[in-house]
Design a protein around this motif. Sequence first.
Motif, mmCIF file in Angstrom:
data_model
loop_
_atom_site.group_PDB
_atom_site.id
_atom_site.type_symbol
_atom_site.label_atom_id
_atom_site.label_comp_id
_atom_site.label_asym_id
_atom_site.label_seq_id
_atom_site.Cartn_x
_atom_site.Cartn_y
_atom_site.Cartn_z
ATOM 1 N N ASP A 184 34.447 48.161 37.866
ATOM 2 C CA ASP A 184 35.740 48.737 38.218
ATOM 3 C C ASP A 184 36.603 47.651 38.854
ATOM 4 O OD1 ASP A 184 37.859 50.174 38.999
ATOM 5 O OD2 ASP A 184 36.820 51.353 40.536
ATOM 6 N N ASN A 185 37.691 47.320 38.151
ATOM 7 C CA ASN A 185 38.528 46.223 38.634
ATOM 8 C C ASN A 185 39.731 46.687 39.442
ATOM 9 O OD1 ASN A 185 36.961 44.311 37.468
ATOM 10 N ND2 ASN A 185 38.113 44.236 35.558
ATOM 11 N N THR A 186 39.792 47.970 39.776
ATOM 12 C CA THR A 186 40.984 48.457 40.459
ATOM 13 C C THR A 186 41.094 47.838 41.841
ATOM 14 O OG1 THR A 186 40.535 50.512 39.342
ATOM 15 C CG2 THR A 186 42.281 50.544 41.002
ATOM 16 N N ILE A 187 42.299 47.381 42.127
ATOM 17 C CA ILE A 187 42.559 46.835 43.465
ATOM 18 C C ILE A 187 43.144 47.957 44.316
ATOM 19 C CG2 ILE A 187 43.919 45.149 44.793
ATOM 20 C CD1 ILE A 187 41.941 43.663 43.072
ATOM 21 N N ASN A 188 42.385 48.384 45.323
ATOM 22 C CA ASN A 188 42.868 49.447 46.207
ATOM 23 C C ASN A 188 43.335 48.912 47.550
ATOM 24 O OD1 ASN A 188 42.325 51.656 44.435
ATOM 25 N ND2 ASN A 188 40.145 51.297 44.834
ATOM 26 N N HIS A 189 42.858 47.708 47.875
ATOM 27 C CA HIS A 189 43.218 47.144 49.185
ATOM 28 C C HIS A 189 43.445 45.643 49.053
ATOM 29 C CE1 HIS A 189 42.092 46.021 53.570
ATOM 30 N NE2 HIS A 189 43.369 46.273 53.466
ATOM 31 N N VAL A 190 44.647 45.218 49.460
ATOM 32 C CA VAL A 190 45.006 43.794 49.438
ATOM 33 C C VAL A 190 45.047 43.285 50.878
ATOM 34 C CG1 VAL A 190 46.895 42.172 48.942
ATOM 35 C CG2 VAL A 190 46.386 44.005 47.316
ATOM 36 N N THR A 191 44.472 42.115 51.107
ATOM 37 C CA THR A 191 44.626 41.461 52.413
ATOM 38 C C THR A 191 45.357 40.138 52.207
ATOM 39 O OG1 THR A 191 42.587 42.422 53.278
ATOM 40 C CG2 THR A 191 43.392 40.456 54.400
ATOM 41 N N VAL A 192 46.419 39.937 52.986
ATOM 42 C CA VAL A 192 47.173 38.685 52.895
ATOM 43 C C VAL A 192 46.934 37.898 54.168
ATOM 44 C CG1 VAL A 192 49.450 37.632 52.621
ATOM 45 C CG2 VAL A 192 48.921 39.780 51.432
ATOM 46 N N ILE A 193 46.595 36.622 54.017
ATOM 47 C CA ILE A 193 46.348 35.772 55.189
ATOM 48 C C ILE A 193 47.530 34.840 55.404
ATOM 49 C CG2 ILE A 193 44.851 33.974 56.149
ATOM 50 C CD1 ILE A 193 42.563 35.403 55.052
ATOM 51 N N GLY A 194 48.140 34.935 56.581
ATOM 52 C CA GLY A 194 49.297 34.098 56.914
ATOM 53 C C GLY A 194 50.561 34.927 56.906
ATOM 54 N N ALA A 195 51.156 35.119 58.108
ATOM 55 C CA ALA A 195 52.341 35.991 58.229
ATOM 56 C C ALA A 195 53.637 35.181 58.239
ATOM 57 C CB ALA A 195 52.224 36.853 59.480
ATOM 58 N N ALA B 240 53.234 44.151 47.941
ATOM 59 C CA ALA B 240 52.053 44.964 47.618
ATOM 60 C C ALA B 240 52.211 46.363 48.210
ATOM 61 C CB ALA B 240 50.789 44.288 48.150
ATOM 62 N N ALA B 241 52.677 46.423 49.462
ATOM 63 C CA ALA B 241 52.855 47.736 50.114
ATOM 64 C C ALA B 241 53.896 48.564 49.368
ATOM 65 C CB ALA B 241 53.259 47.534 51.570
ATOM 66 N N LEU B 242 54.965 47.909 48.917
ATOM 67 C CA LEU B 242 56.014 48.620 48.162
ATOM 68 C C LEU B 242 55.463 49.181 46.852
ATOM 69 C CD1 LEU B 242 59.035 46.217 48.773
ATOM 70 C CD2 LEU B 242 59.053 48.681 49.240
ATOM 71 N N ALA B 243 54.431 48.526 46.322
ATOM 72 C CA ALA B 243 53.819 49.002 45.074
ATOM 73 C C ALA B 243 52.834 50.145 45.347
ATOM 74 C CB ALA B 243 53.116 47.846 44.374
ATOM 75 N N GLY B 244 52.736 50.542 46.611
ATOM 76 C CA GLY B 244 51.879 51.678 46.960
ATOM 77 C C GLY B 244 50.433 51.287 47.225
ATOM 78 N N ILE B 245 50.185 50.001 47.391
ATOM 79 C CA ILE B 245 48.806 49.537 47.615
ATOM 80 C C ILE B 245 48.564 49.397 49.124
ATOM 81 C CG2 ILE B 245 47.140 47.686 47.136
ATOM 82 C CD1 ILE B 245 49.007 46.937 44.709
#
Length: 279
Positions: free
Chosen positions: A2-13, A24-29
Amino acid sequence: MDNTINHVTVIGAGTMGSQIAMVAALAGITTTLTDISQDALDRAREQLYARMERKGTVDALENLTFTTDRDNAVAHTDIVIEAAIEDIDIKRTLFAELDAIAPPHTILVTNSSNIVSSRIADATTRADKVCNMHFFNPALVMECVEIVCHPGTSEDTRATVTELAERMGKKPIQVRKEIPGFVANRLLNALRKEALELYADGVASFEDIDAAATTALRHPMGPFQLMDLVGIDVVYLIRQAEYEQTGDAASLPHPEITKLYQAGRYGRKTGHGWYAYEG
Ligand code: 3HC
């Protein structure tokens, strides 16, 4: 698998990381933005809130968590997008740490435009799940995302990352060779190099060179304005990183860039680069 991405973590603000997380958040993730600096996270939250409020999309911030607790986020994530500093040693250490914490299926990508993933992948035990996913500044606006795999990246990873970029409303392009700068920055560098030489030779002021780009060529902004947007520090560090890979003196930052960098004139983010900014 299952390749679905349900949670993205971004490093560096920073500028890139915060906007990538927002896309990513705007895409509903469900997305987590993490940084070692609470100040950087607070700044990012403030700027994103102001932008989302103007656009009437504040609700999307509900999908985005801001935290200094990187390890807890990474332990539950499907993909990590690294948007930290352009420094190979820091990236290798970071990827080794991420590899130790992330679940086995988690994909680890870098937003770097210069440090190719084959130089980082062997710091992990999952080289097949490592590649570059390169966004453009401002990431909330620019559509292109360059997907650059190293020879050991799996097709599964390429497909998943490409699909994620599409879900984020972006236009992914496949870069088939790992060259520093990939495609878009190669084009941009050629223009920037010429602009810096014209300026240094006294052919025209930087303001007039920008005016030529915008009024003769209809570029949305001139090369000097763009350096201020991207960050003089980023431009400088990218050139240094390229020099480390090529060993070619032509890769080094232009002396005019080095001057601004050493003076701390990083562009919009410090209020002064080529141009001075208010507020
Ligand atoms: N952050 C987020 N959004 C921004 C923004 C920023 N810094 N600046 C502008 N925007 C948004 C505005 O909110 C507006 O959105 P809306 O239409 O949804 O309301 C939209 O962009 C257009 O903005 P404006 O009307 O204020 O201004 P412009 O029409 O002049 O557009 C621009 C601004 C999008 C920045 C445009 O000038 C542009 O495309 N410039 C070129 C940018 C570029 O070349 N980027 C690539 C840099 S290279 C790179 O990133 C690679 C890396 O590796 C270094």
